[in-house]
Write a protein that holds these residues in place. Structure first.
Motif, PDB file in Angstrom:
ATOM      1  N   ASP A   1      32.461 -26.818 -75.021  1.00  0.00           N
ATOM      2  CA  ASP A   1      32.041 -27.627 -73.867  1.00  0.00           C
ATOM      3  C   ASP A   1      30.960 -28.628 -74.233  1.00  0.00           C
ATOM      4  O   ASP A   1      30.894 -29.714 -73.654  1.00  0.00           O
ATOM      5  CB  ASP A   1      31.518 -26.731 -72.739  1.00  0.00           C
TER       6      ASP A   1
ATOM      7  N   ARG B   1      25.967 -35.007 -70.290  1.00  0.00           N
ATOM      8  CA  ARG B   1      27.385 -34.881 -69.903  1.00  0.00           C
ATOM      9  C   ARG B   1      27.567 -33.758 -68.886  1.00  0.00           C
ATOM     10  O   ARG B   1      28.258 -33.929 -67.877  1.00  0.00           O
ATOM     11  CB  ARG B   1      28.264 -34.609 -71.124  1.00  0.00           C
ATOM     12  N   LEU B   2      26.952 -32.610 -69.146  1.00  0.00           N
ATOM     13  CA  LEU B   2      27.085 -31.480 -68.221  1.00  0.00           C
ATOM     14  C   LEU B   2      26.437 -31.798 -66.875  1.00  0.00           C
ATOM     15  O   LEU B   2      26.962 -31.415 -65.822  1.00  0.00           O
ATOM     16  CB  LEU B   2      26.474 -30.215 -68.820  1.00  0.00           C
TER      17      LEU B   2
ATOM     18  N   SER C   1      26.185 -34.732 -65.508  1.00  0.00           N
ATOM     19  CA  SER C   1      27.087 -35.664 -64.838  1.00  0.00           C
ATOM     20  C   SER C   1      28.249 -34.911 -64.179  1.00  0.00           C
ATOM     21  O   SER C   1      28.620 -35.192 -63.036  1.00  0.00           O
ATOM     22  CB  SER C   1      27.610 -36.698 -65.833  1.00  0.00           C
ATOM     23  N   ILE C   2      28.803 -33.964 -64.901  1.00  0.00           N
ATOM     24  CA  ILE C   2      29.885 -33.134 -64.347  1.00  0.00           C
ATOM     25  C   ILE C   2      29.384 -32.360 -63.129  1.00  0.00           C
ATOM     26  O   ILE C   2      30.064 -32.286 -62.094  1.00  0.00           O
ATOM     27  CB  ILE C   2      30.444 -32.171 -65.422  1.00  0.00           C
ATOM     28  N   THR C   3      28.187 -31.807 -63.229  1.00  0.00           N
ATOM     29  CA  THR C   3      27.608 -31.047 -62.112  1.00  0.00           C
ATOM     30  C   THR C   3      27.418 -31.939 -60.891  1.00  0.00           C
ATOM     31  O   THR C   3      27.752 -31.545 -59.762  1.00  0.00           O
ATOM     32  CB  THR C   3      26.257 -30.419 -62.526  1.00  0.00           C
TER      33      THR C   3
ATOM     34  N   ASP D   1      29.060 -34.699 -60.160  1.00  0.00           N
ATOM     35  CA  ASP D   1      30.389 -35.009 -59.626  1.00  0.00           C
ATOM     36  C   ASP D   1      30.935 -33.833 -58.831  1.00  0.00           C
ATOM     37  O   ASP D   1      31.506 -34.013 -57.748  1.00  0.00           O
ATOM     38  CB  ASP D   1      31.356 -35.373 -60.748  1.00  0.00           C
ATOM     39  N   ASN D   2      30.784 -32.634 -59.367  1.00  0.00           N
ATOM     40  CA  ASN D   2      31.257 -31.440 -58.659  1.00  0.00           C
ATOM     41  C   ASN D   2      30.536 -31.266 -57.327  1.00  0.00           C
ATOM     42  O   ASN D   2      31.159 -30.938 -56.313  1.00  0.00           O
ATOM     43  CB  ASN D   2      31.073 -30.191 -59.522  1.00  0.00           C
TER      44      ASN D   2
END
Length: 133
Positions: A64, A109-110, A112-114, A116-117
């Protein structure tokens, strides 16, 4: 390690307040870990990690964060384990700034994903207050 008379320091963080845990990891340059939280927590607190693994789930987190090169398979490398551990540590530490940059980029990156989620969750669970009237 105790059975082998290996000298090491141990810290029990179980009942420490978060600020003390942060300080603890900020004072450490690199963590060797064999469990999920032993790699995720130091990573999240900007500490270099080397994962000593016997199970794929330890590798999944490293996938990841695009850092499978920080994984050492303890089963496949029994004969030369000490030299592999030493080499991995030396490799990560010799270019400390590059390793720190990789950690920060993976954290970004993580994050950003969080974000978005959370946006998707908020959108899905949003209740229009005007419907209550």
């Amino acid at each position: 390690m105790k059975d082998r008379k290996v000298k090491f320091d141990e810290a029990n963080l179980t009942w420490m307040f978060p600020d003390k845990v942060y300080q603890f990891y900020n004072d450490i340059e690199c963590v060797f870990g064999m469990r999920g939280h032993a790699q995720m927590i130091p990573f999240g607190l900007n500490c270099k990690i080397i994962t000593l693994g016997t199970h794929d789930k330890m590798r999944w987190f490293l996938e990841d964060i695009d850092a499978t090169d920080w994984y050492i398979d303890l089963i496949a490398n029994k004969e030369s384990l000490s030299s592999i551990i030493y080499s991995k540590f030396h490799e990560i530490m010799k270019d400390s700034e590059k390793t720190d940059k990789r950690i920060r980029e993976a954290q970004d990156r993580l994050w950003s994903i969080t974000r978005d989620n959370m946006s998707q969750i908020t959108e899905i669970t949003h209740v229009d207050k005007s419907e209550d009237k």
